[in-house]
Design an enzyme around this catalytic site. Structure first.
Site, PDB file in Angstrom:
ATOM      1  N   TYR A 107      37.294 -24.599  22.576  1.00 40.51           N
ATOM      2  CA  TYR A 107      38.680 -24.762  22.142  1.00 40.51           C
ATOM      3  C   TYR A 107      39.337 -25.927  22.907  1.00 40.51           C
ATOM      4  CZ  TYR A 107      37.540 -20.465  19.772  1.00 40.51           C
ATOM      5  OH  TYR A 107      36.927 -19.552  18.962  1.00 40.51           O
ATOM      6  N   ARG A 152      31.787  -6.415  23.977  1.00 43.38           N
ATOM      7  CA  ARG A 152      31.228  -5.576  22.908  1.00 43.38           C
ATOM      8  C   ARG A 152      30.948  -4.143  23.345  1.00 43.38           C
ATOM      9  NH1 ARG A 152      27.067 -10.190  21.380  1.00 43.38           N
ATOM     10  NH2 ARG A 152      27.318 -10.396  23.630  1.00 43.38           N
ATOM     11  N   ARG A 155      39.615 -19.199  31.949  1.00 45.15           N
ATOM     12  CA  ARG A 155      38.278 -18.928  31.409  1.00 45.15           C
ATOM     13  C   ARG A 155      37.619 -20.260  31.067  1.00 45.15           C
ATOM     14  NH1 ARG A 155      35.698 -14.565  27.175  1.00 45.15           N
ATOM     15  NH2 ARG A 155      35.442 -13.445  29.133  1.00 45.15           N
ATOM     16  N   GLN A 170      45.627 -13.656  27.453  1.00 50.69           N
ATOM     17  CA  GLN A 170      44.870 -14.904  27.377  1.00 50.69           C
ATOM     18  C   GLN A 170      45.623 -15.874  26.463  1.00 50.69           C
ATOM     19  OE1 GLN A 170      41.129 -15.464  25.044  1.00 50.69           O
ATOM     20  NE2 GLN A 170      40.209 -15.999  27.011  1.00 50.69           N
ATOM     21  N   CYS A 198      39.248 -11.404  19.953  1.00 50.61           N
ATOM     22  CA  CYS A 198      40.045 -11.702  18.759  1.00 50.61           C
ATOM     23  C   CYS A 198      39.874 -10.583  17.743  1.00 50.61           C
ATOM     24  CB  CYS A 198      39.545 -12.992  18.097  1.00 50.61           C
ATOM     25  SG  CYS A 198      40.031 -14.482  18.954  1.00 50.61           S
TER      26      CYS A 198
HETATM   27  C1  LIG Z   1      34.883  -9.633  18.382  1.00 48.39           C
HETATM   28  C2  LIG Z   1      34.920 -10.593  19.525  1.00 48.39           C
HETATM   29  C3  LIG Z   1      36.050 -11.363  19.736  1.00 48.39           C
HETATM   30  C4  LIG Z   1      36.120 -12.251  20.826  1.00 48.39           C
HETATM   31  N1  LIG Z   1      37.283 -12.938  21.058  1.00 48.39           N
HETATM   32  C5  LIG Z   1      37.421 -13.651  22.198  1.00 48.39           C
HETATM   33  C6  LIG Z   1      38.668 -14.182  22.578  1.00 48.39           C
HETATM   34  O1  LIG Z   1      39.692 -13.967  21.931  1.00 48.39           O
HETATM   35  N2  LIG Z   1      38.720 -14.928  23.706  1.00 48.39           N
HETATM   36  C7  LIG Z   1      37.617 -15.132  24.482  1.00 48.39           C
HETATM   37  O2  LIG Z   1      37.709 -15.830  25.506  1.00 48.39           O
HETATM   38  N3  LIG Z   1      36.427 -14.599  24.159  1.00 48.39           N
HETATM   39  C8  LIG Z   1      36.313 -13.843  23.065  1.00 48.39           C
HETATM   40  N4  LIG Z   1      35.125 -13.228  22.783  1.00 48.39           N
HETATM   41  C9  LIG Z   1      34.035 -13.333  23.750  1.00 48.39           C
HETATM   42  C10 LIG Z   1      34.041 -12.119  24.683  1.00 48.39           C
HETATM   43  O3  LIG Z   1      35.245 -12.040  25.443  1.00 48.39           O
HETATM   44  C11 LIG Z   1      32.836 -12.146  25.624  1.00 48.39           C
HETATM   45  O4  LIG Z   1      32.940 -13.279  26.444  1.00 48.39           O
HETATM   46  C12 LIG Z   1      31.515 -12.178  24.866  1.00 48.39           C
HETATM   47  O5  LIG Z   1      31.519 -11.266  23.776  1.00 48.39           O
HETATM   48  C13 LIG Z   1      30.346 -11.817  25.782  1.00 48.39           C
HETATM   49  O6  LIG Z   1      30.566 -10.564  26.384  1.00 48.39           O
HETATM   50  P1  LIG Z   1      29.879  -9.196  25.846  1.00 48.39           P
HETATM   51  O7  LIG Z   1      28.381  -9.435  25.874  1.00 48.39           O
HETATM   52  O8  LIG Z   1      30.319  -8.152  26.841  1.00 48.39           O
HETATM   53  O9  LIG Z   1      30.350  -8.915  24.453  1.00 48.39           O
HETATM   54  C14 LIG Z   1      35.018 -12.374  21.688  1.00 48.39           C
HETATM   55  C15 LIG Z   1      33.872 -11.603  21.446  1.00 48.39           C
HETATM   56  C16 LIG Z   1      33.824 -10.718  20.407  1.00 48.39           C
HETATM   57  C17 LIG Z   1      32.589  -9.873  20.219  1.00 48.39           C
END
Ligand SMILES: Cc1cc2nc3c(=O)[nH]c(=O)nc-3n(C[C@H](O)[C@H](O)[C@H](O)COP(=O)(O)O)c2cc1C
Length: 370
Positions: free
Chosen positions: A183, A325, A231, A101, A26
């Site tokens: 959600y 990230r 998901r 998504q 997001c």
């Molecule tokens: C800034 C940000 C926005 C995110 N927005 C979403 C999203 O829109 N939909 C979703 O399923 N997960 C969202 N997530 C979760 C990530 O897709 C991911 O599952 C989570 O950050 C863990 O992965 P990572 O350790 O590689 O960051 C978001 C994470 C971050 C950091």
């Protein structure tokens, strides 16, 4: 060396060049649900990287389904036009497949962005009535949602279908339904948030009914040759909540309905959650779902290093790794991983001369003292 991470994968008519997906993130920067120049830059930078797939952020099927007033949506002609401009741009210059998504935030809608506290909108801040399986707020101080009526269920299902039709016109390669992170669809699954006494609550079978109905309806309009996945949160990380064994049952049902992958995340349903964070902390869930439900899975959560990702795919724990990230920090993550693993990756033509193999012999990306 042959890399499992950089081997292609075929889902229906789509072949991804490798097993790396940029996970949904997001951005909280849309206006009226519509994408703008930020999204050109944000998704554009990933599209010219070497991940096999770039996912959009959670894109909501109705205005009330948005987490915040600044979330992306796909419920109007303006939304569709604006997102098509971004996807056309990524397509023109990029080298990756593009996935959408689709989401509905349920009782976690009508909130501030995480950068502005993440709290629910106050009475003077144009809050809206949220929807959920039962009239139970997410936590103290949160909006009490309206328990969805049969009419609401039909309407939300139709919104998912309408957004899918828009996604098809935009030209996405792959679609993922967001049934994780607390959600709406996840709220139906979890016994903590779903206390209904009708056919949509109670037993596991009943709690899965609405998410499965939405999946079926979307599958009917999303073309046969395009992959559709879901998901999920494998666990609520709360005693008495949704579990990984429940996820295996759901994944098995989804597979029978034509689901092509399950993207295995976790948590987000209940503020009491206790998440044991650490490198690859959710990979074991992806592995269990893959093994027991016999469906391709994506692993996500603190996958940050090339060799870690390689081990996950090579060891059969997941078919795809989704990275959030670490990708934001370094949109060239996949190029670097390919270099480290000795693999080939596609490049935008304009950047062909950037690859270290074409540099003078003495130049390198790796400091030999390191
Ligand atoms: C800034 C940000 C926005 C995110 N927005 C979403 C999203 O829109 N939909 C979703 O399923 N997960 C969202 N997530 C979760 C990530 O897709 C991911 O599952 C989570 O950050 C863990 O992965 P990572 O350790 O590689 O960051 C978001 C994470 C971050 C950091």
């Amino acid at each position: 060396m042959t890399s499992a991470l950089f081997s292609p994968i075929t889902l229906r008519g789509l072949t991804l060049a490798n097993r790396i997906a940029v996970s949904s993130m997001c951005q909280y920067n849309a206006q009226g649900g519509s994408a703008n120049d930020w999204h050109l830059m944000h998704l554009g930078q990933f599209a010219m990287g070497a991940a096999g797939l770039v996912m959009t952020e959670a894109t909501h099927v109705s205005p009330e389904g948005r987490i915040t007033p600044k979330c992306l949506g796909l419920y109007s002609d303006d939304n569709e036009r604006a997102l098509k401009r971004v996807i056309d741009f990524c397509r023109q210059y990029g080298v990756t497949a593009l996935g959408l998504q689709l989401a509905h935030a349920g009782r976690k809608a009508s909130a501030h962005t995480p950068l502005d506290s993440g709290a629910p909108l106050g009475p003077e801040e144009d809050p809206w009535l949220t929807l959920a399986p039962s009239s139970l707020p997410y936590g103290p101080g949160w909006h009490a949602p309206r328990a969805m009526t049969e009419v609401d269920l039909a309407e939300v299902k139709a919104q998912f279908v309408a957004a899918t039709e828009r996604a098809l016109r935009i030209g996405f390669d792959l679609l993922e339904l967001h049934a994780a992170h607390g959600y709406l669809l996840h709220e139906f699954l979890s016994p903590i948030s779903n206390r209904r006494e009708d056919a949509y609550g109670g037993s596991l079978e009943n709690r899965m009914r609405f998410p499965l109905e939405v999946f079926e309806a979307v599958r009917r309009v999303w073309p046969e040759d395009k992959p559709l996945g879901v998901r999920v949160s494998a666990t609520d990380y709360v005693e008495g909540g949704w579990t990984v064994d429940d996820t295996v049952v759901l994944a098995t049902e989804l597979r029978a309905l034509g689901c092509d992958f399950v993207d295995v995340s976790g948590g987000g349903l209940d503020p009491r959650q206790q998440i044991p964070l650490g490198p690859g902390y959710q990979v074991r869930f992806a592995e269990q779902v893959r093994r027991e439900a016999g469906i391709p899975t994506w692993a996500v959560g603190m996958i940050t290093r090339a060799r870690q990702a390689e081990t996950i795919v090579a060891g059969g724990q997941a078919d795809v790794v989704a990275i959030a990230r670490a990708m934001m920090f370094d949109p060239r993550w996949a190029w670097r991983a390919a270099l480290e693993l000795g693999a080939e990756t596609p490049h935008s033509r304009m950047y062909a001369r950037c690859h270290p193999s074409s540099w003078p012999a003495a130049s390198t990306m790796v400091d030999s003292a390191a």
